[in-house]
Design a protein around this motif. Structure first.
Motif, mmCIF file in Angstrom:
data_model
loop_
_atom_site.group_PDB
_atom_site.id
_atom_site.type_symbol
_atom_site.label_atom_id
_atom_site.label_comp_id
_atom_site.label_asym_id
_atom_site.label_seq_id
_atom_site.Cartn_x
_atom_site.Cartn_y
_atom_site.Cartn_z
ATOM 1 N N VAL A 192 -49.647 -1.161 -51.232
ATOM 2 C CA VAL A 192 -49.355 -1.761 -52.539
ATOM 3 C C VAL A 192 -48.080 -1.167 -53.129
ATOM 4 C CG1 VAL A 192 -50.154 -1.908 -54.937
ATOM 5 C CG2 VAL A 192 -51.701 -2.473 -53.059
ATOM 6 N N LYS A 193 -47.896 0.129 -52.947
ATOM 7 C CA LYS A 193 -46.670 0.773 -53.427
ATOM 8 C C LYS A 193 -45.443 0.059 -52.867
ATOM 9 C CE LYS A 193 -44.212 5.253 -53.258
ATOM 10 N NZ LYS A 193 -43.056 4.847 -52.420
ATOM 11 N N LYS A 194 -45.454 -0.193 -51.563
ATOM 12 C CA LYS A 194 -44.316 -0.856 -50.933
ATOM 13 C C LYS A 194 -44.183 -2.305 -51.402
ATOM 14 C CE LYS A 194 -40.835 -1.162 -48.151
ATOM 15 N NZ LYS A 194 -39.584 -0.410 -48.444
ATOM 16 N N ALA A 195 -45.315 -3.011 -51.516
ATOM 17 C CA ALA A 195 -45.261 -4.404 -51.966
ATOM 18 C C ALA A 195 -44.730 -4.503 -53.391
ATOM 19 C CB ALA A 195 -46.646 -5.038 -51.862
ATOM 20 N N MET A 196 -45.109 -3.536 -54.237
ATOM 21 C CA MET A 196 -44.585 -3.517 -55.599
ATOM 22 C C MET A 196 -43.084 -3.257 -55.604
ATOM 23 S SD MET A 196 -47.581 -1.485 -57.690
ATOM 24 C CE MET A 196 -46.485 -1.230 -59.101
ATOM 25 N N HIS A 247 -55.137 1.853 -62.145
ATOM 26 C CA HIS A 247 -54.396 2.767 -63.026
ATOM 27 C C HIS A 247 -53.215 3.401 -62.277
ATOM 28 C CE1 HIS A 247 -56.375 2.848 -66.916
ATOM 29 N NE2 HIS A 247 -57.554 2.780 -66.321
ATOM 30 N N MET A 248 -53.393 3.691 -60.995
ATOM 31 C CA MET A 248 -52.272 4.197 -60.195
ATOM 32 C C MET A 248 -51.155 3.159 -60.124
ATOM 33 S SD MET A 248 -54.109 6.031 -56.933
ATOM 34 C CE MET A 248 -55.417 7.243 -57.147
ATOM 35 N N ALA A 249 -51.527 1.891 -59.983
ATOM 36 C CA ALA A 249 -50.522 0.826 -59.936
ATOM 37 C C ALA A 249 -49.770 0.730 -61.255
ATOM 38 C CB ALA A 249 -51.188 -0.511 -59.606
ATOM 39 N N VAL A 250 -50.501 0.824 -62.356
ATOM 40 C CA VAL A 250 -49.862 0.802 -63.672
ATOM 41 C C VAL A 250 -48.879 1.955 -63.812
ATOM 42 C CG1 VAL A 250 -50.288 1.086 -66.150
ATOM 43 C CG2 VAL A 250 -51.758 -0.439 -64.800
ATOM 44 N N ASP A 251 -49.295 3.127 -63.386
ATOM 45 C CA ASP A 251 -48.428 4.303 -63.481
ATOM 46 C C ASP A 251 -47.186 4.147 -62.605
ATOM 47 O OD1 ASP A 251 -50.232 5.476 -65.205
ATOM 48 O OD2 ASP A 251 -51.193 6.708 -63.664
ATOM 49 N N TYR A 252 -47.365 3.587 -61.414
ATOM 50 C CA TYR A 252 -46.207 3.457 -60.517
ATOM 51 C C TYR A 252 -45.243 2.388 -61.024
ATOM 52 C CZ TYR A 252 -43.312 3.548 -56.409
ATOM 53 O OH TYR A 252 -42.228 3.689 -55.575
ATOM 54 N N ALA A 253 -45.768 1.329 -61.632
ATOM 55 C CA ALA A 253 -44.879 0.319 -62.214
ATOM 56 C C ALA A 253 -43.963 0.953 -63.249
ATOM 57 C CB ALA A 253 -45.711 -0.797 -62.843
ATOM 58 N N LYS A 254 -44.515 1.832 -64.073
ATOM 59 C CA LYS A 254 -43.693 2.526 -65.068
ATOM 60 C C LYS A 254 -42.662 3.423 -64.387
ATOM 61 C CE LYS A 254 -47.431 2.566 -68.493
ATOM 62 N NZ LYS A 254 -48.424 3.413 -69.211
#
Length: 439
Positions: free
Chosen positions: A169-173, A213-220
């Motif tokens: 997901v990190k890479k896809a984001m 929540h990890m996804a939200v944090d990484y988006a920021k």
């Protein structure tokens, strides 16, 4: 080399046209309720069904003829496929597209190789976006096809799988952000269970919330400001998926303090699998301030699975557009054609016939819905039906000014209830039919 050399850009010709490669109702620049049709719909073509679907089913291999695709899982073939995709997007006048990471680029033997493959294809996607002006509506990660996800991704019982899913997901984001994606979608294809005997539901839901929540944090962290979306579906492939419908998703988001970060991407076929109509799901999400986007398709009412057919029913599209308009539109979302041609419709031109027909159906539905709203043909009746709450005891109930004792006293004095207005369901259904005939 052109993938569709015999097809020109599809144009609006009006309701009298008999040309299946022309729009009869979708006129991108036509104003409806103060916005152009292009702005209302933000039409998007999906990469998976359109360019990775082969027409295969459980009883046989694919039938689709795709001259631009050599059938290999090479990066070069994926890049050629991307160029063919943008030719279709542009000729359909579709301003957006959407993809899973594994749709656009082949999975490698390791995470590092998969990431490199995705970057190599993303270079071509960026190039094609620049050349055509077509934009990315949303990206997402396929965390349901690979056997590693047999127990789920964020809800797996295997911590290493959870870690792999997070990395994917990190890479896809990152790629979605690089390509200017306006949303990022989570569809929990295997985020659920087959049997509760072997499942710790509370622990799995806790893990899913931590993942989000990890996804939200990484988006920021990377500066991604697009909208996060969850796509509800009740079952298939799992027996029960945690994102089963709009109400279940909202309950989850509230329970885990995620409502500020997520909205819903709703799909017609998923709504019917959940035992709802699509207008129910749209109205519920809209009432919660969580209407984000829609996947535009329909199911076969005689079949109990996700058939992902193109919607051509004016009654269905009218209902959808009526409630989308009621709640102010789709914002950064769009009308995304998560639909596939039938196995028997195997020629490349069938991709155009399918999309043109459905784009027209949504445009007709928009015009009908706007006409109903302009005359307050339904709103006035609904207002009258609830008018007992506009004054007197009803207004006090809504204002929170009375309790059970107050209401008991009121009814002891009044004595009995008097009916106020019939529901008139049959009349209202006929009213909608009249507008469908008229527009």
């Amino acid at each position: 080399m052109a993938a569709f050399p015999e097809i020109s850009t599809v144009q609006y010709e009006g309701p009298q046209s008999d040309n299946p490669l022309a729009f009869r109702w979708y006129n991108p620049d036509e104003l409806v309720e103060g916005k152009t049709m292009k702005e209302h719909f933000r039409f998007s073509i999906v990469y998976w069904h359109t360019f990775r679907g082969t027409g295969s089913d459980p009883f046989g291999p694919g039938t689709a003829v795709r001259p631009w695709d050599d059938g290999s899982e090479s990066v070069e073939n994926a890049q050629n496929r991307a160029r063919a995709a943008f030719e279709l997007f542009e000729k359909l006048q579709a301003p957006y597209y959407a993809f899973h990471d594994r749709d656009v680029a082949p999975e490698g033997a390791s995470l590092a190789e998969s990431n490199a493959n995705l970057d190599a294809v993303a270079d071509v996607l960026a190039e094609q976006q620049q050349q055509t002006g077509v934009k990315l509506l949303w990206g997402t990660a396929n965390m349901f096809s690979n056997p590693r996800f047999m127990h789920g991704a964020a809800t797996t019982c295997n911590a290493d799988v959870f870690a792999y899913a997070a990395a994917q997901v990190k890479k896809a984001m990152e790629v979605t952000h690089r390509l200017g994606g306006e949303n990022y979608v989570f569809w929990g294809g295997r985020e659920g269970y087959q049997n509760l005997y072997n499942t710790d539901m509370k622990r799995e839901l806790d893990h899913l919330a931590k993942f989000f929540h990890m996804a939200v944090d990484y988006a920021k962290e990377i500066g991604f400001t697009g909208q996060f979306l969850i796509e509800p579906k009740p079952k298939e492939p799992t027996k029960h998926q945690y994102d089963s419908d709009a109400a279940a998703c909202m309950n989850f988001l509230r329970a885990y303090d995620l409502t500020d970060h997520f909205k819903l991407n709703l799909e017609t076929n998923h709504a019917t699998l959940a035992g709802h109509t699509m207008m129910h799901e749209i109205d519920y999400a809209g009432a919660q301030g969580a209407l984000g986007s829609i996947d535009a398709n329909t199911g076969d009412m005689l079949l109990g699975w996700d058939t992902d057919q193109f919607a051509t029913d004016y009654y269905l599209t009218t209902q959808m557009m009526y409630y989308i308009l009621k709640h102010g539109g789709l914002g950064s979302g769009g009308v995304n054609f998560d639909a596939k041609v039938r196995r028997e419709s195997f020629e490349p031109i069938d991709l155009f016939y399918a999309h043109v027909g459905s784009m027209d159906a949504y445009a007709k539905g928009l015009k009908i819905a706007a006409a109903i709203r302009a005359d307050n043909a339904l709103e006035d009746f609904v207002s009258q039906r609830y008018s007992s709450f506009d004054s007197g005891i009803g207004a006090k109930i809504e204002a929170g000014e009375v309790n059970f004792s107050d209401l008991e006293k009121y009814m002891l004095e009044k004595g009995e209830v008097t009916p106020n207005v019939s529901g008139r369901q049959e009349m209202l259904e006929a009213v909608v039919n009249r507008y469908i005939d008229r527009v």
